[in-house]
Enzyme design. Sequence first.
Site, PDB file in Angstrom:
ATOM      1  N   ASP A 167      -2.415  12.135  -2.746  1.00  0.00           N
ATOM      2  CA  ASP A 167      -2.383  13.598  -2.783  1.00  0.00           C
ATOM      3  C   ASP A 167      -2.851  14.076  -4.152  1.00  0.00           C
ATOM      4  OD1 ASP A 167      -1.372  13.637  -0.223  1.00  0.00           O
ATOM      5  OD2 ASP A 167       0.702  13.679  -0.879  1.00  0.00           O
TER       6      ASP A 167
ATOM      7  N   ASP B 143       9.498   7.620   1.655  1.00  0.00           N
ATOM      8  CA  ASP B 143       9.128   7.736   0.247  1.00  0.00           C
ATOM      9  C   ASP B 143       9.028   6.339  -0.388  1.00  0.00           C
ATOM     10  OD1 ASP B 143       9.070   8.286  -2.547  1.00  0.00           O
ATOM     11  OD2 ASP B 143      10.162  10.164  -2.237  1.00  0.00           O
TER      12      ASP B 143
ATOM     13  N   ARG C  78     -11.003   7.564   6.285  1.00  0.00           N
ATOM     14  CA  ARG C  78     -11.390   8.918   6.692  1.00  0.00           C
ATOM     15  C   ARG C  78     -11.302   9.895   5.524  1.00  0.00           C
ATOM     16  NH1 ARG C  78      -6.359  11.639   9.568  1.00  0.00           N
ATOM     17  NH2 ARG C  78      -4.666  10.378   8.751  1.00  0.00           N
TER      18      ARG C  78
ATOM     19  N   LYS D  25      -3.715  21.852  -8.719  1.00  0.00           N
ATOM     20  CA  LYS D  25      -3.270  22.860  -9.674  1.00  0.00           C
ATOM     21  C   LYS D  25      -2.516  22.200 -10.825  1.00  0.00           C
ATOM     22  CE  LYS D  25      -2.895  26.542  -6.211  1.00  0.00           C
ATOM     23  NZ  LYS D  25      -1.988  27.511  -5.523  1.00  0.00           N
TER      24      LYS D  25
ATOM     25  N   GLU E  83       4.628   5.167   3.920  1.00  0.00           N
ATOM     26  CA  GLU E  83       3.990   6.447   4.244  1.00  0.00           C
ATOM     27  C   GLU E  83       5.033   7.359   4.892  1.00  0.00           C
ATOM     28  OE1 GLU E  83       2.155   9.503   4.467  1.00  0.00           O
ATOM     29  OE2 GLU E  83       0.650   7.964   3.978  1.00  0.00           O
TER      30      GLU E  83
ATOM     31  N   GLU F 267       0.853  -1.191   0.000  1.00  0.00           N
ATOM     32  CA  GLU F 267       0.000   0.000   0.000  1.00  0.00           C
ATOM     33  C   GLU F 267       0.885   1.236   0.000  1.00  0.00           C
ATOM     34  OE1 GLU F 267      -3.737   2.230   2.227  1.00  0.00           O
ATOM     35  OE2 GLU F 267      -3.431   0.069   2.500  1.00  0.00           O
TER      36      GLU F 267
END
Length: 250
Positions: A156, A134, A230, A160, A107, A82
């Site tokens: 994430d 990373d 969440r 933009k 993570e 994951e």
Amino acid sequence: MSDDHSDTPTGKPNAEGKHPTGAPWRNFYGRFKGKSLRPSQEVYLDEDLAALSPGAVGWEENPDRAPLDLPGLFGDRDVWLEIGFGGGEHLVHQASRNPQVGIIGAEPYINGVAMLLGKIREAGVDNLRVHPGDARDLFDVLPEASISRAFLLYPDPWPKKRHHRRRFVTPDHLAPLAKVLKPGAIFRVATDIPDYVRQTLEQVPRHGFEWLAEKPADWREPWDDWISTRYEQKALREDRTPHYLTFRRT
């Protein structure tokens, strides 16, 4: 993954464009730490994290990039991965549901790592390993064609346009991911950002994957073994529509 971000490169390159450890120059865009950890979370990090290491991942302790010993970690079990596990809800859910596999989570956000460690203690699962950093460093040392399933859940979004190159679904991430996945391995992506869906469907098939959807329900409805995180609950509260994309490594 975390919702707030700052441009935080992981060091300064030398004249050859590399980190002093010999690592390639990789910008990291995100947060390593947020609000102060609770005392219990500090205890989890101090007492549990080292024992859950998948092995030498970082460049300082593994400059030769020797592959991880996955059979030593998990025996002959299939290994899942994951990428960006957030608070760890899904990771622990899958570990509890699938004791016959080994699962590695990556993570960099230490608050999320601490949350995961608390959930591991509560659930009592023993088939998990944790890389608090990373995912690209982990890709370096995972043996080729060693992973049977990978998850990228609510990554994430970098909304933009000028930041789209920072998204996971770019060649810098997808090429090494494809290398460590077995032929036939499943890659799941969940996101509530329509433009992220578009970029995923453009980029992932270019790196040796086929999209398995045959009907709208295949991307509109969650997987049978899904647990809502969440981040998904936040998306639903804000009237954004989750998409569930399933790919197979060819």
